[in-house]
Design an enzyme around this catalytic site. Structure first.
Site, PDB file in Angstrom:
ATOM      1  N   LEU A  75      21.383  14.466  -4.948  1.00  0.00           N
ATOM      2  CA  LEU A  75      21.108  15.208  -6.184  1.00  0.00           C
ATOM      3  C   LEU A  75      21.786  16.570  -6.252  1.00  0.00           C
ATOM      4  CD1 LEU A  75      17.295  14.438  -6.425  1.00  0.00           C
ATOM      5  CD2 LEU A  75      19.131  13.391  -7.753  1.00  0.00           C
ATOM      6  N   ARG A  76      22.544  16.927  -5.224  1.00  0.00           N
ATOM      7  CA  ARG A  76      23.159  18.255  -5.195  1.00  0.00           C
ATOM      8  C   ARG A  76      24.122  18.472  -6.358  1.00  0.00           C
ATOM      9  NH1 ARG A  76      21.111  22.282  -4.017  1.00  0.00           N
ATOM     10  NH2 ARG A  76      23.109  23.294  -3.801  1.00  0.00           N
ATOM     11  N   GLY A  77      24.791  17.434  -6.810  1.00  0.00           N
ATOM     12  CA  GLY A  77      25.750  17.575  -7.906  1.00  0.00           C
ATOM     13  C   GLY A  77      25.100  18.089  -9.169  1.00  0.00           C
ATOM     14  N   ALA A  80      23.504  21.691  -8.637  1.00  0.00           N
ATOM     15  CA  ALA A  80      24.525  22.741  -8.664  1.00  0.00           C
ATOM     16  C   ALA A  80      25.086  22.922 -10.076  1.00  0.00           C
ATOM     17  CB  ALA A  80      25.651  22.405  -7.684  1.00  0.00           C
TER      18      ALA A  80
END
Length: 131
Positions: A75-77, A80
């Site tokens: 889920l970092r995309g 961010a």
């Protein structure tokens, strides 16, 4: 994936500035002091606004869609992307993220997070054997 500036006029201006800096670093710093101070002030103002900047659910969904479409694992995309979009909105003095903020942020937050599977799909799609 990083791309260099393509516009020849912009590239030439970068060269001119670099040469001016090399010739006289102090004069160059003085020349840019006002612009640097303005940017510093704008950043401080944006930091103050940031806690108030909201991202509508539909735009969070859009960030998630872009991240999934890019093949980003985890889920970092999207996290961010939403964080960067909030910062861009704050820099513009806006208290709500717009689609344009998500699009601009995604250009910086997603390419290096693309999963190997997504890259393989892209390579396969552009392969002459697949066309």
């Amino acid at each position: 994936e990083l791309h260099g500036e393509q516009d020849a006029d912009v590239r030439c201006e970068i060269i001119r500035r670099r040469l001016r800096y090399e010739a006289d670093p102090r004069a160059f710093a003085l020349e840019w002091r006002a612009a640097e101070e303005k940017l510093k002030k704008d950043i401080c103002t944006a930091r103050g606004l940031l806690p108030q900047v909201k991202c509508p659910d539909k735009l969070m969904s859009y960030a998630a869609y872009l991240s999934a479409a890019a093949g980003c694992p985890g889920l970092r995309g999207e996290i961010a992307t939403v964080q960067a979009a909030r910062a861009l909105a704050a820099m513009e003095g806006s208290l709500e993220v717009a689609k344009e903020h998500i699009d601009a942020a995604a250009e910086y937050t997603l390419p290096h997070r693309m999963g190997k599977e997504a890259m393989s799909r892209e390579e396969k799609q552009s392969s002459p054997a697949e066309n």
